[in-house]
Design a protein around this motif. Structure first.
Motif, mmCIF file in Angstrom:
data_model
loop_
_atom_site.group_PDB
_atom_site.id
_atom_site.type_symbol
_atom_site.label_atom_id
_atom_site.label_comp_id
_atom_site.label_asym_id
_atom_site.label_seq_id
_atom_site.Cartn_x
_atom_site.Cartn_y
_atom_site.Cartn_z
ATOM 1 N N PHE A 117 0.890 -1.103 -0.027
ATOM 2 C CA PHE A 117 -0.151 0.167 0.069
ATOM 3 C C PHE A 117 0.955 1.090 -0.116
ATOM 4 O O PHE A 117 2.066 1.198 0.791
ATOM 5 C CB PHE A 117 -0.788 -0.072 1.122
ATOM 6 C CG PHE A 117 -1.559 1.176 1.531
ATOM 7 C CD1 PHE A 117 -2.731 1.529 1.024
ATOM 8 C CD2 PHE A 117 -1.061 2.107 2.481
ATOM 9 C CE1 PHE A 117 -3.278 2.709 1.177
ATOM 10 C CE2 PHE A 117 -1.894 3.310 2.976
ATOM 11 C CZ PHE A 117 -2.876 3.663 2.330
ATOM 12 N N ALA A 118 0.546 2.305 -0.885
ATOM 13 C CA ALA A 118 1.505 3.627 -0.743
ATOM 14 C C ALA A 118 0.539 4.670 -0.688
ATOM 15 O O ALA A 118 -0.777 4.624 -1.152
ATOM 16 C CB ALA A 118 2.165 3.647 -2.052
ATOM 17 N N ALA A 119 0.976 5.603 0.127
ATOM 18 C CA ALA A 119 0.022 6.919 0.265
ATOM 19 C C ALA A 119 1.273 7.993 -0.010
ATOM 20 O O ALA A 119 2.495 7.897 0.263
ATOM 21 C CB ALA A 119 -0.206 7.219 1.584
ATOM 22 N N PHE A 120 0.711 8.891 -0.836
ATOM 23 C CA PHE A 120 1.622 10.113 -1.255
ATOM 24 C C PHE A 120 0.595 11.399 -1.472
ATOM 25 O O PHE A 120 -0.426 11.336 -1.892
ATOM 26 C CB PHE A 120 2.552 9.725 -2.219
ATOM 27 C CG PHE A 120 1.964 9.354 -3.593
ATOM 28 C CD1 PHE A 120 1.354 9.966 -4.593
ATOM 29 C CD2 PHE A 120 1.499 7.838 -3.389
ATOM 30 C CE1 PHE A 120 0.701 9.434 -5.647
ATOM 31 C CE2 PHE A 120 0.840 7.245 -4.737
ATOM 32 C CZ PHE A 120 0.590 8.163 -5.528
ATOM 33 N N PRO A 121 1.428 12.772 -1.343
ATOM 34 C CA PRO A 121 0.835 13.928 -1.861
ATOM 35 C C PRO A 121 0.265 13.745 -3.189
ATOM 36 O O PRO A 121 0.928 13.436 -3.987
ATOM 37 C CB PRO A 121 1.857 14.855 -1.523
ATOM 38 C CG PRO A 121 3.086 14.332 -0.652
ATOM 39 C CD PRO A 121 2.994 12.689 -1.166
ATOM 40 N N ASP A 122 -1.140 14.028 -3.193
ATOM 41 C CA ASP A 122 -1.706 14.448 -4.645
ATOM 42 C C ASP A 122 -1.412 15.473 -5.252
ATOM 43 O O ASP A 122 -2.392 16.475 -5.361
ATOM 44 C CB ASP A 122 -3.054 14.076 -4.647
ATOM 45 C CG ASP A 122 -3.840 13.690 -5.834
ATOM 46 O OD1 ASP A 122 -3.154 13.504 -6.861
ATOM 47 O OD2 ASP A 122 -5.365 13.815 -5.792
ATOM 48 N N TYR A 125 6.342 10.048 0.394
ATOM 49 C CA TYR A 125 5.614 8.975 -0.378
ATOM 50 C C TYR A 125 6.109 7.915 0.608
ATOM 51 O O TYR A 125 7.165 7.537 1.031
ATOM 52 C CB TYR A 125 6.376 8.729 -1.689
ATOM 53 C CG TYR A 125 5.722 7.674 -2.504
ATOM 54 C CD1 TYR A 125 5.075 7.696 -3.648
ATOM 55 C CD2 TYR A 125 6.175 6.336 -2.025
ATOM 56 C CE1 TYR A 125 4.440 6.736 -4.209
ATOM 57 C CE2 TYR A 125 5.602 5.166 -2.581
ATOM 58 C CZ TYR A 125 4.706 5.640 -3.940
ATOM 59 O OH TYR A 125 4.479 4.384 -4.700
ATOM 60 N N VAL A 126 5.008 7.211 1.190
ATOM 61 C CA VAL A 126 5.009 6.175 2.161
ATOM 62 C C VAL A 126 4.727 4.851 1.588
ATOM 63 O O VAL A 126 3.542 4.633 1.026
ATOM 64 C CB VAL A 126 4.188 6.564 3.528
ATOM 65 C CG1 VAL A 126 4.211 5.663 4.513
ATOM 66 C CG2 VAL A 126 4.526 7.827 3.858
ATOM 67 N N LEU A 127 5.488 3.943 1.550
ATOM 68 C CA LEU A 127 5.246 2.684 1.012
ATOM 69 C C LEU A 127 5.237 1.536 2.146
ATOM 70 O O LEU A 127 6.204 1.452 3.297
ATOM 71 C CB LEU A 127 6.391 2.070 0.220
ATOM 72 C CG LEU A 127 6.433 0.845 -0.472
ATOM 73 C CD1 LEU A 127 5.088 0.544 -1.361
ATOM 74 C CD2 LEU A 127 7.717 0.432 -1.208
ATOM 75 N N VAL A 128 4.141 0.850 2.286
ATOM 76 C CA VAL A 128 3.681 0.037 3.296
ATOM 77 C C VAL A 128 3.681 -1.437 2.726
ATOM 78 O O VAL A 128 2.778 -1.758 2.279
ATOM 79 C CB VAL A 128 2.558 0.271 4.364
ATOM 80 C CG1 VAL A 128 2.460 -0.763 5.341
ATOM 81 C CG2 VAL A 128 2.502 1.751 4.329
ATOM 82 N N PRO A 129 4.634 -2.229 2.825
ATOM 83 C CA PRO A 129 4.520 -3.718 2.244
ATOM 84 C C PRO A 129 3.863 -4.675 3.244
ATOM 85 O O PRO A 129 4.009 -4.491 4.438
ATOM 86 C CB PRO A 129 6.078 -4.147 2.000
ATOM 87 C CG PRO A 129 7.037 -3.105 3.016
ATOM 88 C CD PRO A 129 6.211 -2.176 3.140
#
Length: 246
Positions: free
Chosen positions: A20-25, A59-63
């Motif tokens: 799952f990744a979350a990052f500024p749009d 940018y946050v990557l959550v494996p």
């Protein structure tokens, strides 16, 4: 800051890890952060925490740590992980945790960092690694194995001492360890901090008062709002200093 989320697959030496990744749009590039979940894995509270961190310009990557056993959630989880269900859940998770050897951790870390730094939304330069519970130990091992790529490592209510003095000595990143009061005595904290000092690791390492193991996780009985806020108060300045995002 508005954020965007994606479900991803990360190629690894042993298959594909769902993530799952979350990052500024905003269409811009931002520093990368690899976030390792606790033993319960990717679930709504981890997604919320990743989005919160992304909202600060990362940018946050959550494996999925246990992708070898299936996509997340690897086991069925209740909306709230209370003490009455925790022992049964841990009994199912412990074989997965024990099978996740240091060798597997490092193979996966190579893949995760390569994937993260190759993302078009991630800015060039070093990254940070953070983690919770067992994920904090994985963060430490990752930072030690990639001194040229990881500029900051943070771990919360994590068994970081299990990495051993030799691994700690390999860390060149700036470090913050936030320990639960139920996990570490002041004497054990002193021993850990002396090992970090001896290795000349730039660090802060402290017990968060009144907390128990798992204090950052709002879907558990361990949750402590003040502990979670203290975690943000330590983590965000660390990332800003080391990743140039101030």
């Amino acid at each position: 800051m508005p954020t965007k989320t994606l479900t991803l697959l990360i190629p690894t030496a042993d298959g594909q890890a769902d993530a799952f990744a979350a990052f500024p749009d905003d269409g811009e590039q931002h520093p990368g952060v690899l976030l390792y979940a606790d033993g319960f894995g990717i679930r709504p509270v981890l997604r919320e925490m990743a989005r919160e961190l992304a909202g600060h310009g990362y940018y946050v990557l959550v494996p999925n740590l246990f992708y070898r056993h299936g996509p997340a959630p690897v086991i069925d989880l209740p909306a709230h992980i209370g003490e009455e269900v925790r022992p049964a859940l841990m009994a199912r998770l412990m074989p997965l945790i024990e099978a996740h050897t240091a060798e597997r951790v490092l193979r996966d870390a190579d893949a995760y960092l390569r994937f993260l730094t190759d993302r078009p939304e991630v800015a060039a330069g070093p990254v940070a690694v953070t983690g919770y519970c067992i994920g904090g130990l994985l963060a430490v091992r990752t930072a030690a194995a990639h001194p040229g790529r990881v500029a900051a490592v943070a771990a919360f209510h994590a068994p970081v001492g299990a990495a051993g003095p030799g691994t700690l000595a390999e860390i060149t990143a700036q470090v913050h360890f936030g320990h639960a009061a139920s996990d570490l005595t002041p004497e054990a904290l002193g021993e850990l901090n002396r090992a970090l000092d001896a290795a000349q690791v730039d660090h802060t390492s402290e017990i968060y008062p009144g907390t128990v193991h798992g204090f950052t996780m709002s879907d558990t009985d361990a949750f402590d709002p003040a502990g979670l806020q203290r975690h943000w108060d330590r983590l965000l300045p660390l990332l800003d200093r080391t990743l140039g995002n101030s």
